[in-house]
Design a protein around this motif. Structure first.
Motif, PDB file in Angstrom:
ATOM      1  N   GLY A   1      -5.168  -2.867   2.098  1.00  0.00           N
ATOM      2  CA  GLY A   1      -5.749  -3.838   1.534  1.00  0.00           C
ATOM      3  C   GLY A   1      -5.724  -5.398   2.214  1.00  0.00           C
ATOM      4  N   ASN A   2      -5.880  -6.284   1.629  1.00  0.00           N
ATOM      5  CA  ASN A   2      -5.883  -7.799   2.200  1.00  0.00           C
ATOM      6  C   ASN A   2      -4.463  -8.193   2.754  1.00  0.00           C
ATOM      7  OD1 ASN A   2      -7.411 -10.335   2.587  1.00  0.00           O
ATOM      8  ND2 ASN A   2      -5.824 -10.984   1.399  1.00  0.00           N
TER       9      ASN A   2
ATOM     10  N   THR B   1       0.889  -1.204  -0.020  1.00  0.00           N
ATOM     11  CA  THR B   1       0.101   0.004  -0.008  1.00  0.00           C
ATOM     12  C   THR B   1       1.035   1.269   0.051  1.00  0.00           C
ATOM     13  OG1 THR B   1      -1.456   1.376   1.234  1.00  0.00           O
ATOM     14  CG2 THR B   1      -0.231  -0.074   2.485  1.00  0.00           C
TER      15      THR B   1
END
Length: 386
Positions: free
Chosen positions: A282-283, A242
């Motif tokens: 995010g994941n 990220t």
């Protein structure tokens, strides 16, 4: 023990848990749910809760939702742990930020008094202030260790923010802070004024390169901590996949998990906060944060309880004369870890014990034998004298 300001975990997570292997963390964790209410806390060792508060962040973001993080954490398998875990749900943002602080302070204080270690999932990092204030009534001086790229001292005369909360900790009564340590600061994110102030206050600061060159040097730092804060911005963007934190430099996944384990294995750390969480992560970032939590709990499981009076009676004592001083070192015959004694000044009104043992390394002892006074001992002694 029950707190009506906590909202339960999402019902959809319960559905996910029902499909997990029974040996995963989720099915083995006591949960605060809409259906069954607040969990039984009898025998619980570690409790997780989130805080949906970001109003004092200088960079405005929405209040975080911890669904994905919990989903990743619940599916991990625990180690060979003898610990009982609980997820207490979330503290919703109060009518004012001060209301949120009050809720956090009361919850953390209550958990610590019941020998439960809270893992705090934050929004903005000014919530460390509330985590710290939980120690006001615990009759002890506090060592705060912050894994961060910035000192976050800021201007204490202005309203508290996620970049000035340490300044508020320093100047606000009651004065509980004995030491503040920043692990992994990056010089270009900090003004020279703040760097010089850290020196004048005899605080400790370790640059990112210094830490990553030998992570084991940080073990004594965490061993002396009472509370630990972790700014997710201290992790490099690539490791979290990220660019939200906008920094190519920082700790990688393996390094940040190792530091979390050092925090967990410390007998003194009684609360651990992870801050600057937001929904833009995010994941992969959520997976990394779940593993940070896993490693902290792993550390807690392997504590040796050497902070007790009976354990200290077994320590081996070494005296090292340097100039007009006699430094007193102690070594544990069980773990092989080292401490150095800080003498207590009778005319200083603090919550320090008569003699405080400061964690150190074997290298500190060997340097003392070569007539070099350890810098950590010098700074601790000066803070005691001021």
């Amino acid at each position: 023990m029950e707190f009506d300001f906590l909202s339960p975990v999402d019902d959809e997570l319960l559905e996910e848990i029902s499909h997990l292997n029974a040996q995963c963390i989720g099915p083995r964790m006591r949960l605060h749910t809409e259906r069954s209410g607040f969990p039984d806390m009898e025998g619980v060792n570690v409790a997780i809760f989130g805080i949906r508060e970001t109003r004092r962040a200088l960079r405005k973001t929405e209040a975080p939702v911890f669904y994905q993080l919990r989903s990743q954490l619940y599916r991990l398998y625990p180690g060979n742990w003898g610990l009982k875990l609980a997820d207490l749900g979330d503290i919703e943002a109060g009518a004012t930020v001060e209301d949120t602080y009050f809720a956090v302070q009361n919850l953390v204080e209550s958990l610590i008094k019941h020998d439960v270690i809270p893992i705090i999932l934050g929004g903005s990092q000014d919530l460390v202030y509330a985590q710290y204030r939980a120690y006001d009534k615990l009759d002890q001086m506090v060592n705060l260790v912050n894994i961060d790229r910035k000192f976050d001292l800021g201007d204490a005369e202005k309203m508290i923010s996620n970049e000035s909360y340490v300044g508020k900790i320093v100047i606000d009564k009651p004065y509980n802070l004995f030491n503040y340590t920043t692990v992994g600061y990056q010089t270009y994110f900090n003004s020279q004024e703040e760097i010089e102030l850290v020196e004048r206050l005899f605080f400790e600061a370790y640059r990112l390169g210094e830490v990553t060159s030998d992570l084991s040097l940080m073990e004594p730092i965490f061993r002396s901590a009472n509370l630990v804060g972790l700014d997710l911005g201290s992790i490099d963007s690539a490791s979290a996949n990220t660019d939200y934190f906008r920094s190519p430099n920082g700790f990688n996944g393996r390094e940040i998990c190792a530091l979390a384990r050092y925090a967990g294995i410390s007998d003194k750390v009684s609360s651990f906060g992870i801050y600057e969480f937001n929904d833009m992560l995010g994941n992969l970032a959520n997976t990394l944060i779940s593993q940070i939590i896993w490693y902290f709990i792993e550390g807690v499981n392997y504590r040796t309880n050497e902070n007790t009076i009976s354990a200290k009676k077994e320590f081996i004592r070494y005296q090292v004369p340097i100039d007009d001083e006699v430094l007193v070192f102690f070594k544990s015959p069980v773990s092989g870890r080292w401490w150095i004694e800080i003498p207590f000044l009778l005319n200083v009104n603090t919550k320090l014990k008569k003699h405080t043992l400061l964690p150190c390394s074997e290298e500190d002892y060997l340097e003392a034998c070569n007539q070099v006074i350890p810098e950590r001992w010098y700074k601790a002694k000066r803070k005691n004298e001021v």
